[in-house]
Scaffold this active site. Structure first.
Site, PDB file in Angstrom:
ATOM      1  N   HIS A   4      40.715  42.010  37.195  1.00  0.00           N
ATOM      2  CA  HIS A   4      41.072  42.211  38.211  1.00  0.00           C
ATOM      3  C   HIS A   4      41.283  43.862  38.219  1.00  0.00           C
ATOM      4  O   HIS A   4      41.752  44.273  37.379  1.00  0.00           O
ATOM      5  CB  HIS A   4      42.306  41.639  38.749  1.00  0.00           C
ATOM      6  CG  HIS A   4      42.081  39.981  38.970  1.00  0.00           C
ATOM      7  ND1 HIS A   4      42.871  39.385  39.701  1.00  0.00           N
ATOM      8  CD2 HIS A   4      41.029  39.184  38.485  1.00  0.00           C
ATOM      9  CE1 HIS A   4      42.394  37.995  39.372  1.00  0.00           C
ATOM     10  NE2 HIS A   4      41.269  38.105  38.951  1.00  0.00           N
ATOM     11  N   GLU A  38      43.690  45.780  39.573  1.00  0.00           N
ATOM     12  CA  GLU A  38      44.961  46.160  39.157  1.00  0.00           C
ATOM     13  C   GLU A  38      44.975  45.989  37.719  1.00  0.00           C
ATOM     14  O   GLU A  38      45.662  47.033  36.923  1.00  0.00           O
ATOM     15  CB  GLU A  38      46.041  45.347  39.832  1.00  0.00           C
ATOM     16  CG  GLU A  38      46.067  45.295  41.334  1.00  0.00           C
ATOM     17  CD  GLU A  38      45.241  44.197  41.894  1.00  0.00           C
ATOM     18  OE1 GLU A  38      45.473  44.010  43.037  1.00  0.00           O
ATOM     19  OE2 GLU A  38      44.313  43.587  41.093  1.00  0.00           O
ATOM     20  N   CYS A  81      47.366  39.531  42.701  1.00  0.00           N
ATOM     21  CA  CYS A  81      47.726  37.850  42.397  1.00  0.00           C
ATOM     22  C   CYS A  81      48.799  37.817  41.307  1.00  0.00           C
ATOM     23  O   CYS A  81      49.426  38.478  40.861  1.00  0.00           O
ATOM     24  CB  CYS A  81      46.322  37.479  41.871  1.00  0.00           C
ATOM     25  SG  CYS A  81      45.879  37.946  40.380  1.00  0.00           S
ATOM     26  N   CYS A  94      48.195  39.626  38.007  1.00  0.00           N
ATOM     27  CA  CYS A  94      48.401  41.042  38.279  1.00  0.00           C
ATOM     28  C   CYS A  94      50.010  41.459  38.467  1.00  0.00           C
ATOM     29  O   CYS A  94      50.084  42.616  37.834  1.00  0.00           O
ATOM     30  CB  CYS A  94      47.373  41.613  39.242  1.00  0.00           C
ATOM     31  SG  CYS A  94      45.653  41.391  38.801  1.00  0.00           S
TER      32      CYS A  94
END
Length: 144
Positions: free
Chosen positions: A52, A54, A82, A85
């Site tokens: 992801h 991040e 999320c 993260c």
């Protein structure tokens, strides 16, 4: 100033959306008005579903400035992080997090977080992680 960096994260999300290896999420980490890194999601291009934006940004920033320096940084992300993260953000100890689209927005566009996430107290999450939403419509344009 925050809008400038968040627009860069949104631009990375657009770049990721157009890339075969990417995904439509972007992140930028800034320290003392200096961009440490700018990345987009790379889940599509790897066999690593944890890439992801991040999480990747944290990894790149750690390699560049060291993990202990992240507490001096601000994270700008095209979408609310999320649970995975957010866990990484907890350990990074960012000064603040600015995001564009919300998790609820992501859900409407088919990016489903866990049910546990949606049942969490959003106000508590915003406070604990010092999160502020900005430029929502610009962030949503990436998915339209």
């Amino acid at each position: 100033m925050h809008e400038t960096y968040l627009r860069r994260a949104i631009a990375k999300a657009k770049e990721g959306k157009e890339s075969k290896e990417g995904g439509s999420f972007g992140a930028v980490i800034v320290r003392d008005n200096e961009i440490i890194c700018e990345v987009h999601n790379r889940v599509k291009g790897t066999d690593d579903l944890t890439q992801h934006a991040e999480l990747l940004a944290i990894q790149v920033a750690c390699a560049k400035i060291g993990k202990d320096q992240l507490k001096e940084c601000v994270l700008y992300t095209s979408c609310e992080p999320c649970m995975m993260c957010l866990g990484a953000c907890h350990w990074a100890k960012f000064k603040a997090i600015y995001y564009g689209a919300s998790a609820d927005d992501a859900r409407k566009f088919g990016y489903e977080y866990s049910e546990t996430f949606y049942k969490m107290d959003g106000t508590l999450r915003q406070t604990e992680f010092k999160m502020t939403q900005l430029l929502k419509e610009e962030a949503l344009d990436v998915w339209r």
